[in-house]
Design an enzyme around this catalytic site. Structure first.
Site, PDB file in Angstrom:
ATOM      1  N   ASP A 262      11.034   0.328  -3.826  1.00 16.28           N
ATOM      2  CA  ASP A 262       9.929   0.460  -2.952  1.00 16.28           C
ATOM      3  C   ASP A 262      10.432   1.248  -1.742  1.00 16.28           C
ATOM      4  O   ASP A 262      11.398   0.814  -0.957  1.00 16.28           O
ATOM      5  CB  ASP A 262       9.224  -1.012  -2.335  1.00 16.28           C
ATOM      6  CG  ASP A 262       8.092  -0.718  -1.811  1.00 16.28           C
ATOM      7  OD1 ASP A 262       6.984  -0.722  -2.443  1.00 16.28           O
ATOM      8  OD2 ASP A 262       8.076  -0.628  -0.697  1.00 16.28           O
ATOM      9  N   ASN A 270       2.473   8.760   5.728  1.00 18.17           N
ATOM     10  CA  ASN A 270       1.207   9.172   5.385  1.00 18.17           C
ATOM     11  C   ASN A 270       0.343   9.214   6.625  1.00 18.17           C
ATOM     12  O   ASN A 270      -0.372  10.161   7.062  1.00 18.17           O
ATOM     13  CB  ASN A 270       0.560   8.194   4.374  1.00 18.17           C
ATOM     14  CG  ASN A 270       0.776   8.523   3.040  1.00 18.17           C
ATOM     15  OD1 ASN A 270       1.138   9.723   2.642  1.00 18.17           O
ATOM     16  ND2 ASN A 270       0.775   7.589   2.016  1.00 18.17           N
ATOM     17  N   HIS A 275      -1.032  13.189   3.950  1.00 20.37           N
ATOM     18  CA  HIS A 275      -0.508  12.681   2.623  1.00 20.37           C
ATOM     19  C   HIS A 275       0.188  13.884   1.873  1.00 20.37           C
ATOM     20  O   HIS A 275       0.907  13.384   0.989  1.00 20.37           O
ATOM     21  CB  HIS A 275      -2.064  12.573   1.824  1.00 20.37           C
ATOM     22  CG  HIS A 275      -2.754  11.190   2.107  1.00 20.37           C
ATOM     23  ND1 HIS A 275      -2.296   9.897   1.743  1.00 20.37           N
ATOM     24  CD2 HIS A 275      -3.678  11.038   3.037  1.00 20.37           C
ATOM     25  CE1 HIS A 275      -3.190   9.067   2.228  1.00 20.37           C
ATOM     26  NE2 HIS A 275      -4.229   9.799   3.021  1.00 20.37           N
ATOM     27  N   GLU A 305       4.098   3.734  -4.063  1.00 19.29           N
ATOM     28  CA  GLU A 305       5.497   4.046  -3.641  1.00 19.29           C
ATOM     29  C   GLU A 305       6.472   3.128  -4.348  1.00 19.29           C
ATOM     30  O   GLU A 305       7.621   3.088  -4.004  1.00 19.29           O
ATOM     31  CB  GLU A 305       5.773   3.975  -2.140  1.00 19.29           C
ATOM     32  CG  GLU A 305       5.780   2.348  -1.476  1.00 19.29           C
ATOM     33  CD  GLU A 305       3.977   2.256  -0.974  1.00 19.29           C
ATOM     34  OE1 GLU A 305       4.078   1.242  -0.278  1.00 19.29           O
ATOM     35  OE2 GLU A 305       3.178   2.857  -1.547  1.00 19.29           O
TER      36      GLU A 305
END
Length: 395
Positions: A262, A270, A275, A305
Site C-alpha cells: 500500500d 492527489n 489526480h 493504491e
C-alpha cells in the site's frame, strides 16, 4: 517442371504482390492494425512488383539500369520486410545492423556496376539479401521463440530460413556456373523451379507476417483483458486467477508468498498535486517494482493504491527470501522519488508478507494474513516490511 507456364507463374506472383500490398494498406489505414508494419509491408510488396526482374518489361533499357533495378529492388524490399518484422515484434533494437548490411550491399552493387561486371552486382545483392534473411530468422526467434510453442515458432521462422537458403544457393550457382549472371541482360525468364520457389517463399513470408500480426492482436487483447490499463500490472481478476492457480500447485510442493503493498499517504498526493500526479505516482511505483521482480513473480493492482505481489518460492517455506524481496522493493521506491511538475515527490510504501495456507482454494486466508501484516506496518510507522511468522489458521 517443363509443364509449368513460367509467364503465368510470374503474372500470378505479380497479382499476389499487388493484392498483398492493398491488404496491408487496408489493415494499416482503415483498421489501424499494426499501421507502421503494415505500411512497410505494403511498400515491400509494391517495390517487388515494380522491380520484378523477370519477363520482357526490362527489354530496351540501358544495360546498367537492367542490372541495377532488380538488384536494388530486391535489396530494398528485403530491408522493408525486416523493418516491418521488427515493428510487428515491437523490437527495441535500433536498425543499425540493417543499415550496415544494406549500405555495404548497395555500395558493392554500385562498385560492380561501375566496374562493368555482370557478376559482381548480382553476387553482392545476393550476399546482402542472405545476411538480411538470416537476421530475420534471429528476429523471429528472439521475438516470439519463448512465447510460442516450438512447432509454431519454427513454422513462423521457416519462410525466412528458406529465403536465406535460396539466396545462398543462388550465390553458389553464380560462382559455379559461368554465364548464369547474364540472364537479365538477355531478357531470359527464370527456370520454372526458381519462379515457383520465389512465389512460394513470397506467399509463405506474407503468411508468416500475418500470423505474427494475429499473435500481436491476441496479445493486445489479453493485455487489455488481464492488465490494469493505468499501470500495466495484473488487474484484480487476473491476479485472483494467478493466486488460485498457485494455490492449486501448493500441494505439489510449489510454494509461494504474498506481499501486500500500500502506497503511503497516497491521498495526500492527489489532494496536493491533483489526480494526474496520483496516476503518475502509481505508474512510477509499478515501474520500479516490476524492475525489481523476477519474471515468474506476479504483481497485481487490487484497487486504488493497493497492490499485491505473488512470489514463487523454492524451497516452499522460504519466508526469509520473500521478506528480502519485499524489502528490496520498499528500498527501491524510497530511493527514487517521482519527478513531477519540476519538483521531487518522495514516495514510500508499506508491505505485509505472509505464506499461504494449504486447502485455501482461492487464497483468501493468505491474502487476509498478508493484509493484516500490512496494517501492522502502517501502524508501526509506514515505509516498512512486516512478516507473518505464524503459518496455521486464519489471521
Amino acid at each position: 517442371m517443363d509443364f509449368l507456364d513460367v509467364p503465368t507463374v510470374l503474372k500470378v506472383s505479380a497479382l499476389f504482390n499487388l493484392m498483398a500490398a492493398l491488404a496491408w494498406l487496408t489493415l494499416a489505414q482503415a483498421f489501424r492494425i499494426a499501421p507502421r508494419a503494415g505500411r512497410l509491408m505494403a511498400a515491400a510488396h509494391l517495390l517487388r512488383l515494380a522491380t520484378q526482374d523477370y519477363g520482357n518489361h526490362l527489354a530496351g533499357w540501358p544495360d546498367l539500369l537492367r542490372q541495377a533495378v532488380p538488384e536494388y529492388g530486391l535489396l530494398g524490399g528485403m530491408v522493408l520486410l525486416l523493418l516491418a518484422l521488427r515493428r510487428m515484434l515491437r523490437s527495441r533494437r535500433r536498425p543499425r545492423d540493417i543499415a550496415w548490411i544494406a549500405g555495404l550491399g548497395a555500395l558493392a552493387i554500385a562498385a560492380g556496376l561501375a566496374a562493368g561486371s555482370a557478376l559482381l552486382p548480382e553476387l553482392a545483392g545476393t550476399a546482402a539479401v542472405t545476411a538480411l534473411a538470416l537476421l530475420s530468422v534471429r528476429e523471429v526467434m528472439q521475438g516470439v521463440g519463448d512465447q510460442l510453442s516450438r512447432a509454431v515458432a519454427v513454422a513462423t521462422t521457416m519462410p525466412f530460413a528458406l529465403l536465406a537458403l535460396m539466396s545462398l544457393g543462388h550465390g553458389a550457382e553464380l560462382l559455379l556456373e559461368p554465364g548464369l549472371h547474364g540472364h537479365l541482360l538477355h531478357g531470359e525468364l527464370p527456370s520454372p523451379a526458381r519462379a515457383v520457389l520465389w512465389f512460394v517463399v513470397t506467399v509463405a513470408i506474407t503468411l508468416s507476417l500475418i500470423a505474427l500480426m494475429i499473435w500481436r492482436v491476441v496479445m493486445r487483447i489479453q493485455h487489455l483483458t488481464y492488465r490494469d490499463p493505468l499501470t500495466g500490472a495484473l488487474n484484480r481478476r487476473a491476479f485472483e486467477q494467478a493466486l488460485a492457480d498457485a494455490q492449486a500447485q501448493l500441494q505439489r510442493g510449489h510454494g509461494f508468498a504474498l506481499a501486500m503493498i500500500d502506497i503511503d499517504h497516497f491521498k495526500r498526493i492527489n489532494d496536493e498535486h491533483g489526480h494526474p500526479a496520483g496516476d503518475a505516482a502509481l505508474q512510477h511505483c509499478v515501474r520500479i517494482w516490476q524492475a525489481g521482480l523476477r519474471e515468474v513473480d506476479r504483481l497485481g493492482r487490487l484497487g486504488g493504491e493497493e497492490f499485491c505481489a505473488l512470489l514463487p518460492l523454492q524451497p516452499a517455506g522460504d519466508l526469509a527470501s520473500a521478506a528480502a524481496v519485499a524489502e528490496r522493493l520498499r528500498a527501491s521506491l524510497a530511493a527514487q522519488p517521482l519527478q513531477w511538475g519540476g519538483c521531487e515527490l518522495p514516495l514510500s510504501a508499506s508491505f505485509g508478507v505472509a505464506l499461504p495456507v494449504p486447502g485455501d482454494a482461492a487464497g483468501e486466508i493468505g491474502l487476509a494474513r498478508a493484509d493484516a501484516e500490512l496494517y501492522r506496518a502502517k501502524a508501526e510507522g509506514r515505509n516498512r516490511v512486516c512478516v507473518a511468522t505464524h503459518l496455521q489458521g486464519s489471521p
